[in-house]
Design an enzyme around this catalytic site. Sequence first.
Site, PDB file in Angstrom:
ATOM      1  N   ASN A   9       0.837  -1.097   0.019  1.00 33.31           N
ATOM      2  CA  ASN A   9       0.151   0.021  -0.040  1.00 33.31           C
ATOM      3  C   ASN A   9       0.853   1.091  -0.115  1.00 33.31           C
ATOM      4  OD1 ASN A   9      -1.820   2.113   0.590  1.00 33.31           O
ATOM      5  ND2 ASN A   9      -2.322   1.325   2.761  1.00 33.31           N
ATOM      6  N   TRP A  10       0.923   1.615  -1.093  1.00 32.30           N
ATOM      7  CA  TRP A  10       1.795   2.938  -1.152  1.00 32.30           C
ATOM      8  C   TRP A  10       1.320   4.145  -0.467  1.00 32.30           C
ATOM      9  CZ3 TRP A  10       3.503   2.516  -7.205  1.00 32.30           C
ATOM     10  CH2 TRP A  10       4.194   1.214  -7.348  1.00 32.30           C
ATOM     11  N   LYS A  11       0.193   4.326  -0.166  1.00 36.35           N
ATOM     12  CA  LYS A  11      -0.474   5.441   0.392  1.00 36.35           C
ATOM     13  C   LYS A  11      -0.311   6.601  -0.334  1.00 36.35           C
ATOM     14  CE  LYS A  11      -0.126   3.356   4.730  1.00 36.35           C
ATOM     15  NZ  LYS A  11       0.104   3.229   6.333  1.00 36.35           N
ATOM     16  N   HIS A  96      -9.485   1.237   5.099  1.00 38.23           N
ATOM     17  CA  HIS A  96      -8.152   1.258   5.802  1.00 38.23           C
ATOM     18  C   HIS A  96      -8.295   2.209   7.151  1.00 38.23           C
ATOM     19  CE1 HIS A  96      -3.951   2.621   6.552  1.00 38.23           C
ATOM     20  NE2 HIS A  96      -3.654   1.468   6.031  1.00 38.23           N
ATOM     21  N   GLU A  98      -6.485   4.693   8.006  1.00 38.99           N
ATOM     22  CA  GLU A  98      -6.457   5.972   7.564  1.00 38.99           C
ATOM     23  C   GLU A  98      -7.875   6.522   7.127  1.00 38.99           C
ATOM     24  OE1 GLU A  98      -2.787   5.494   5.445  1.00 38.99           O
ATOM     25  OE2 GLU A  98      -1.648   5.032   7.549  1.00 38.99           O
ATOM     26  N   GLU A 169      -5.045  -4.911  10.852  1.00 42.38           N
ATOM     27  CA  GLU A 169      -4.095  -4.227  11.175  1.00 42.38           C
ATOM     28  C   GLU A 169      -4.365  -3.281  12.439  1.00 42.38           C
ATOM     29  OE1 GLU A 169      -2.305  -2.775   7.262  1.00 42.38           O
ATOM     30  OE2 GLU A 169      -4.136  -1.736   7.210  1.00 42.38           O
ATOM     31  N   GLY A 175       2.827   2.300  10.714  1.00 45.40           N
ATOM     32  CA  GLY A 175       3.677   3.377  10.621  1.00 45.40           C
ATOM     33  C   GLY A 175       4.393   3.486  11.927  1.00 45.40           C
ATOM     34  N   SER A 214       3.692  -2.093  10.314  1.00 46.33           N
ATOM     35  CA  SER A 214       4.992  -2.317  10.661  1.00 46.33           C
ATOM     36  C   SER A 214       5.761  -3.379  10.148  1.00 46.33           C
ATOM     37  CB  SER A 214       5.660  -1.680  11.806  1.00 46.33           C
ATOM     38  OG  SER A 214       5.046  -0.602  12.152  1.00 46.33           O
ATOM     39  N   GLY A 235       2.714  -1.084   4.335  1.00 52.25           N
ATOM     40  CA  GLY A 235       2.829   0.296   3.968  1.00 52.25           C
ATOM     41  C   GLY A 235       4.307   0.785   3.614  1.00 52.25           C
ATOM     42  N   GLY A 236       5.071   1.565   4.806  1.00 53.95           N
ATOM     43  CA  GLY A 236       6.445   1.864   4.391  1.00 53.95           C
ATOM     44  C   GLY A 236       7.159   1.206   3.788  1.00 53.95           C
TER      45      GLY A 236
HETATM   46  P1  PGA Z   1       3.040   0.270   7.689  1.00 57.73           P
HETATM   47  O1  PGA Z   1       1.548   0.354   7.026  1.00 57.73           O
HETATM   48  O2  PGA Z   1       3.532  -1.166   7.279  1.00 57.73           O
HETATM   49  O3  PGA Z   1       3.816   1.551   7.240  1.00 57.73           O
HETATM   50  O4  PGA Z   1       3.035   0.112   9.196  1.00 57.73           O
HETATM   51  C1  PGA Z   1       0.761  -0.712   6.890  1.00 57.73           C
HETATM   52  C2  PGA Z   1      -0.619  -0.332   6.362  1.00 57.73           C
HETATM   53  O5  PGA Z   1      -1.009   1.018   6.804  1.00 57.73           O
HETATM   54  O6  PGA Z   1      -1.224  -0.888   5.619  1.00 57.73           O
END
Ligand code: PGA
Length: 251
Positions: A9-11, A96, A98, A169, A175, A214, A235-236
Site C-alpha cells: 500500500n503505497w499510500k 483502511h 486512515e 491491522e 507506521g 510495520s 505500507g512503508g
Molecule cells: P506500515 O503500514 O507497514 O507502514 O505500518 C501498513 C498499512 O497501513 O497498511
Amino acid sequence: MRQPLVAGNWKMNGSKESIQALIGGLKAGLSSGADAEVVVCPPAIYISETKVLLEESSIVLGGQNLCDHAEQGAFTGEIAASMLLDFGCKYVIVGHSERRALYGETDALVAEKFRVAYDAGLKPILCVGELLEERESGQTEAVVARQLDAVLNMDGGVAALADSVIAYEPVWAIGTGKTASPEQAQDVHAFIRQRIAEKDSGVAAKTRILYGGSVKAGNAAELFSKSDIDGGLVGGASLIVDEFLGICRAS
Ligand code: PGA
C-alpha cells in the site's frame, strides 16, 4: 491451501521517477518468482503509469480506495470500481484505518464500498483493527468483530468473503515501527477466521487474512509462519525495493 499474498500500500507517496525505479527493482527481484501473489496499490493517479511498467511481470495491481456508488456520475473527486477495473486492478483496499480515522469512513460506508467492489468484480481487501486504547481496555475482539460483522451480515456477505481478503491491522502498529507480536497477530487472525466459520466453515478456510502494521523484511517470516496469517499488507516497507522483496520472499 491458501496462496500467500503480499500487498504493498503505497499510500500518498511516489512520483513518476520513484515509481519507475521501484517497479524496475521489484520486477528484477521477482523474476525468479515468489510463492506469494504480489500486489501493489499505487495512488490512483499513478495506476495507469504503473500498469504500463508492470507489463511482463506477475505483479498485480490494486486500488487504495473506491467510491461507494456503483454507477458513474456526479461524484467529484471519486473513482468508480469500473475505472479501477478498466486499468487492470484486481484488488482494492477498503476501510483502511486512515480512511476510517481521517476521512470519517464508518463501518456501514466501508461495507457499502466492499459490496460495490465485489459486485463489480474486484477483490476487496477489507481492513480491520483496533486502536491502542481499545487493545489496552480489552476491546480488541469486540472492535474487530464489529468491523467484520458489517460485511459478514450483508446480503451475500459471507459468500463474498470466500473470494476476498481481510487485513488485520492494529492501528497502533501502523507506521509506528511497533509490530504486533506473531502471537498477538495470530490470536486475532484465529478469532476472525472463527467468526467467519460460525457462518460458513468452508468460506473461513478459504479467506486469506493478511497482517498489516510495520511489516518488514526482518519480521515477516516469523509473522507469516503462523497458521492463520496468510501474508501481509505493507505500507512503508513497500516503498523500498529490498525490504518489499524480502517480505515477498518470506511468505
Ligand atoms: P506500515 O503500514 O507497514 O507502514 O505500518 C501498513 C498499512 O497501513 O497498511
